[in-house]
Design a protein around this motif. Sequence first.
Motif, PDB file in Angstrom:
ATOM      1  N   GLU A 199      54.203  50.713  52.748  1.00 24.52           N
ATOM      2  CA  GLU A 199      54.453  49.408  52.127  1.00 24.52           C
ATOM      3  C   GLU A 199      53.609  49.199  50.873  1.00 24.52           C
ATOM      4  N   ARG A 200      54.201  48.462  49.957  1.00 27.12           N
ATOM      5  CA  ARG A 200      53.462  48.058  48.751  1.00 27.12           C
ATOM      6  C   ARG A 200      52.437  47.002  49.125  1.00 27.12           C
ATOM      7  N   TYR A 201      51.303  47.094  48.488  1.00 28.08           N
ATOM      8  CA  TYR A 201      50.250  46.111  48.730  1.00 28.08           C
ATOM      9  C   TYR A 201      50.100  45.319  47.432  1.00 28.08           C
ATOM     10  N   VAL A 202      50.212  43.986  47.518  1.00 28.85           N
ATOM     11  CA  VAL A 202      50.036  43.188  46.308  1.00 28.85           C
ATOM     12  C   VAL A 202      48.684  42.486  46.361  1.00 28.85           C
ATOM     13  N   LEU A 203      48.104  42.368  45.194  1.00 31.61           N
ATOM     14  CA  LEU A 203      46.729  41.905  45.093  1.00 31.61           C
ATOM     15  C   LEU A 203      46.669  40.851  44.003  1.00 31.61           C
ATOM     16  N   GLN A 204      45.920  39.806  44.245  1.00 29.08           N
ATOM     17  CA  GLN A 204      45.665  38.882  43.152  1.00 29.08           C
ATOM     18  C   GLN A 204      44.314  38.234  43.337  1.00 29.08           C
ATOM     19  N   GLY A 205      43.783  37.755  42.229  1.00 29.10           N
ATOM     20  CA  GLY A 205      42.454  37.176  42.336  1.00 29.10           C
ATOM     21  C   GLY A 205      42.140  36.234  41.198  1.00 29.10           C
ATOM     22  N   VAL A 206      41.130  35.432  41.435  1.00 31.37           N
ATOM     23  CA  VAL A 206      40.594  34.498  40.459  1.00 31.37           C
ATOM     24  C   VAL A 206      39.074  34.637  40.545  1.00 31.37           C
ATOM     25  N   HIS A 207      38.450  34.981  39.449  1.00 34.55           N
ATOM     26  CA  HIS A 207      36.999  35.187  39.469  1.00 34.55           C
ATOM     27  C   HIS A 207      36.600  36.101  40.633  1.00 34.55           C
ATOM     28  N   MET A 208      35.783  35.589  41.558  1.00 38.45           N
ATOM     29  CA  MET A 208      35.295  36.462  42.637  1.00 38.45           C
ATOM     30  C   MET A 208      36.238  36.545  43.824  1.00 38.45           C
ATOM     31  N   ILE A 209      37.278  35.723  43.805  1.00 37.11           N
ATOM     32  CA  ILE A 209      38.151  35.683  44.977  1.00 37.11           C
ATOM     33  C   ILE A 209      39.283  36.683  44.796  1.00 37.11           C
ATOM     34  N   VAL A 210      39.447  37.538  45.764  1.00 37.74           N
ATOM     35  CA  VAL A 210      40.553  38.492  45.726  1.00 37.74           C
ATOM     36  C   VAL A 210      41.284  38.386  47.043  1.00 37.74           C
ATOM     37  N   GLU A 211      42.579  38.377  46.975  1.00 36.56           N
ATOM     38  CA  GLU A 211      43.296  38.481  48.234  1.00 36.56           C
ATOM     39  C   GLU A 211      44.517  39.343  48.062  1.00 36.56           C
ATOM     40  N   GLY A 240      26.645  26.093  44.547  1.00 37.81           N
ATOM     41  CA  GLY A 240      26.848  26.007  43.115  1.00 37.81           C
ATOM     42  C   GLY A 240      27.311  27.264  42.410  1.00 37.81           C
ATOM     43  N   CYS A 241      27.805  28.244  43.128  1.00 39.23           N
ATOM     44  CA  CYS A 241      28.377  29.415  42.463  1.00 39.23           C
ATOM     45  C   CYS A 241      29.606  28.962  41.670  1.00 39.23           C
ATOM     46  N   VAL A 242      29.632  29.294  40.366  1.00 42.99           N
ATOM     47  CA  VAL A 242      30.749  28.856  39.521  1.00 42.99           C
ATOM     48  C   VAL A 242      32.084  29.363  40.008  1.00 42.99           C
ATOM     49  N   CYS A 243      32.041  30.526  40.631  1.00 48.59           N
ATOM     50  CA  CYS A 243      33.284  31.129  41.078  1.00 48.59           C
ATOM     51  C   CYS A 243      33.813  30.437  42.320  1.00 48.59           C
ATOM     52  N   PHE A 272      39.020  49.300  48.505  1.00 48.83           N
ATOM     53  CA  PHE A 272      38.578  47.948  48.873  1.00 48.83           C
ATOM     54  C   PHE A 272      37.103  47.701  48.555  1.00 48.83           C
ATOM     55  N   PRO A 273      36.214  48.667  48.900  1.00 47.98           N
ATOM     56  CA  PRO A 273      34.821  48.453  48.468  1.00 47.98           C
ATOM     57  C   PRO A 273      34.701  48.332  46.945  1.00 47.98           C
ATOM     58  N   TRP A 274      35.529  49.107  46.223  1.00 47.36           N
ATOM     59  CA  TRP A 274      35.467  49.065  44.760  1.00 47.36           C
ATOM     60  C   TRP A 274      35.870  47.684  44.242  1.00 47.36           C
ATOM     61  N   ILE A 275      37.019  47.186  44.695  1.00 44.50           N
ATOM     62  CA  ILE A 275      37.501  45.913  44.139  1.00 44.50           C
ATOM     63  C   ILE A 275      36.577  44.773  44.573  1.00 44.50           C
ATOM     64  N   ASN A 276      36.036  44.891  45.781  1.00 45.70           N
ATOM     65  CA  ASN A 276      35.118  43.847  46.235  1.00 45.70           C
ATOM     66  C   ASN A 276      33.836  43.839  45.409  1.00 45.70           C
ATOM     67  N   LYS A 277      33.301  45.017  45.167  1.00 47.41           N
ATOM     68  CA  LYS A 277      32.056  45.094  44.395  1.00 47.41           C
ATOM     69  C   LYS A 277      32.296  44.633  42.956  1.00 47.41           C
ATOM     70  N   LEU A 278      33.414  45.121  42.399  1.00 45.33           N
ATOM     71  CA  LEU A 278      33.721  44.756  41.014  1.00 45.33           C
ATOM     72  C   LEU A 278      33.836  43.242  40.854  1.00 45.33           C
ATOM     73  N   THR A 279      34.550  42.603  41.780  1.00 46.34           N
ATOM     74  CA  THR A 279      34.743  41.161  41.640  1.00 46.34           C
ATOM     75  C   THR A 279      33.464  40.397  41.984  1.00 46.34           C
ATOM     76  N   GLN A 280      32.641  40.955  42.862  1.00 47.25           N
ATOM     77  CA  GLN A 280      31.370  40.287  43.139  1.00 47.25           C
ATOM     78  C   GLN A 280      30.476  40.313  41.905  1.00 47.25           C
ATOM     79  N   ILE A 281      30.449  41.457  41.230  1.00 44.67           N
ATOM     80  CA  ILE A 281      29.516  41.603  40.107  1.00 44.67           C
ATOM     81  C   ILE A 281      30.094  40.987  38.826  1.00 44.67           C
ATOM     82  N   ASP A 282      31.355  41.305  38.544  1.00 43.52           N
ATOM     83  CA  ASP A 282      31.954  40.853  37.287  1.00 43.52           C
ATOM     84  C   ASP A 282      32.817  39.606  37.453  1.00 43.52           C
ATOM     85  N   GLY A 283      32.838  39.051  38.653  1.00 40.89           N
ATOM     86  CA  GLY A 283      33.679  37.893  38.942  1.00 40.89           C
ATOM     87  C   GLY A 283      33.612  36.784  37.916  1.00 40.89           C
ATOM     88  N   PRO A 284      32.412  36.391  37.494  1.00 44.00           N
ATOM     89  CA  PRO A 284      32.354  35.293  36.518  1.00 44.00           C
ATOM     90  C   PRO A 284      33.130  35.587  35.236  1.00 44.00           C
TER      91      PRO A 284
END
Lengths: 352, 323
Positions: A296-308, A64-67, A268-280
């Motif tokens: 190479e350029r690295y592209v990033l996108q995410g929705v709530h807690m999901i980042v890829e 039941g996690c909203v994210c 990576f730890p930063w973006i993971n932690k940020l999205t885990q905590i502030d994801g909602p």
Amino acid sequence: MSDTIPVTVLTGYLGAGKTTLLNRILTGDHGKKFAVIVNEFGEIGIDNDLIVESDEEIYEMNNGCVCCTVRGDLVRVVQGLLKRKGRFDGILVETTGLADPAPVAQTFFMDEDVRAKARLDAVVAMVDCRHFGQTLKRAPEAEDQIAFADVVLLNKTDLVDKDALEDVRATVRHLNPHAVIHTAERAGIDLDEVLDRGAFDLDRILEDDPHFLHDQAHDHHHDHDHECGPDCDHDHHHHGAKLDAATHDTTVASISLRGGAMNPDLFFPWINKLTQIDGPDILRLKGIVAFADDEERYVLQGVHMIVEGDHQRPWRDGEARETRLVFIGRGLDAEKIERTFRACEVEPAKAA
Amino acid sequence: MATLAQYDLGEHVECVAFIEDEAFFAVADGKVHFPALNKGVEAHESLLCATPERGGKAMLTGGEDGRVLRVTTEGWKQLAEVPGKWIDVIASGPNGAVAVAAGRSVFLIVDGQPRQFDHARAVEGLAFMPKGLRLACARYNGVTLHWGATQSPPHELQWEGVHIGVLPSPDGRYIITAMAENALHGWRLDARKAQDSHMRMSGYPAKPKSLSWSAKGKWLASSGAQAAICWPFTAREGPQGKAPRELGTRKDSMVVEVCCHPVADVVAIGYADGMVIVVRIDNGVENLLRSSGQAPVSALAWDDKGNRLAFGTEAGEAGVVTL
């Protein structure tokens, strides 16, 4: 990735013109075949076997996690459609007027079977210019739809005057400074502007000078509502939680960050932690990251807690190797996000 | 030494089965092939699901056209139609009973008469219990068991999460579901207390979509990992507290299909790279039947005696191996 089918998600409040646009796409002379997934056949007047009716099934995964909500029916329908190779050039998903766009988008990140065969190309939000002000007051979903979008189509421009249109545009811009905005009457738009955008228009979106936002705010005399507090040092653009009263008290704000090369062991730890905590509270995030000693350029996108993210292409000669990130969300702590972002840098950004 | 007959059926093979000794291949383009007879039946524009009829006389199919068909080498006969809807899942029951799911509606067809069961959410898995006219429907947050022969209210089995497939054990004591959360869930139907009925089998890196019971119901084989995961069901409480057996482990590919032998404790395993092997469950001895192909294996089936294994892949590669 290259043999995945692009999926365009079409959002917009009731009456925004989604059906009109779908009908245009289905009858248009563009030489492409689309499958359209709709909630109800409704007014789609074409007897076309490419239209699939599907009941919206919002599934909460992982207790039941909203994210972690996905559209279970899309998992099934997309897999069914794509069992047969080469059948479609793309898939369009029409959401209901009141739909939260997050589960639709998250489906294309979370479900491994869907990811193997399809990719989210763009979220397109349609706006009824005439009723946009009222809609925002009434329906928080409408605000989310704009905040979520990669492309916003301001429709029914023939029903409003120029000032009203510019007000709508400014409000949309405020909710989502990086969306590509188009205008149309009766959903008349060059379909190339909407379909198969690729990579979420990341380049177009992020290569805009961030100061553009600021300038535009001045142009449209909203600067008095841009609250430049102690956290706003004009290196980033924290669009505050208020727009002028004549339009709408929006709760969505965006944060744009610009920096130099990043240390991947910190980033990576930063973006993971940020999205885990502030994801909602994070509706969307996207960006281009320059990692130290990475060609190479690295592209990033995410929705709530999901980042890829993934490497996109080599940096070009003369291209500034800088990192640009955009967060759109509610109640985000811009000061904290920027401070922790800076801590991941290996060197300051080259002066523009 | 095994011999192999190979066929190219063009598109995703949805289901294979031996029907009256003939290998049937149901393909996503709507055709059902009997390649050894060098013929086929055009059943649907696009086929979504298929299953062999219980008793082995025909294949049952459902399509994007909303039609439910019974296919033999002679042609097809329409059993039902749900206009405007996809037939998502199909199951075969006793005495010619057929069940299909189309979104949130399930239709149980007995003697040509459809009976409709509506659910609050979509039904993604269907299976008849081994005895009687009792139908298990996998849905969001659990399973609903309908009584086909009576008007009794359905029995609900609750477990939060997304259940995408269902398979009862051959003795009818257990109901197992595949979950989108990369796990299996099970209910022990003879448990005295509801809270003692649950079995949780987790740790899969992918969705364990393919399930198969061994001949005597001692083992439940499953896909969704780099090995076929076989859970022991010899104890009364099922596999709880026991480690599964991992068979056919590979470093470089995932198990996507499993199919247990009809007589011996042997499981056929299909991998994402197209490899097919058979493994003895008791000692893990492997026998390679097909080394690789263009696409993941999408269907496996044994004939009644277990002498032949038919396979199909997502790219339409297909074959029959005679052991």
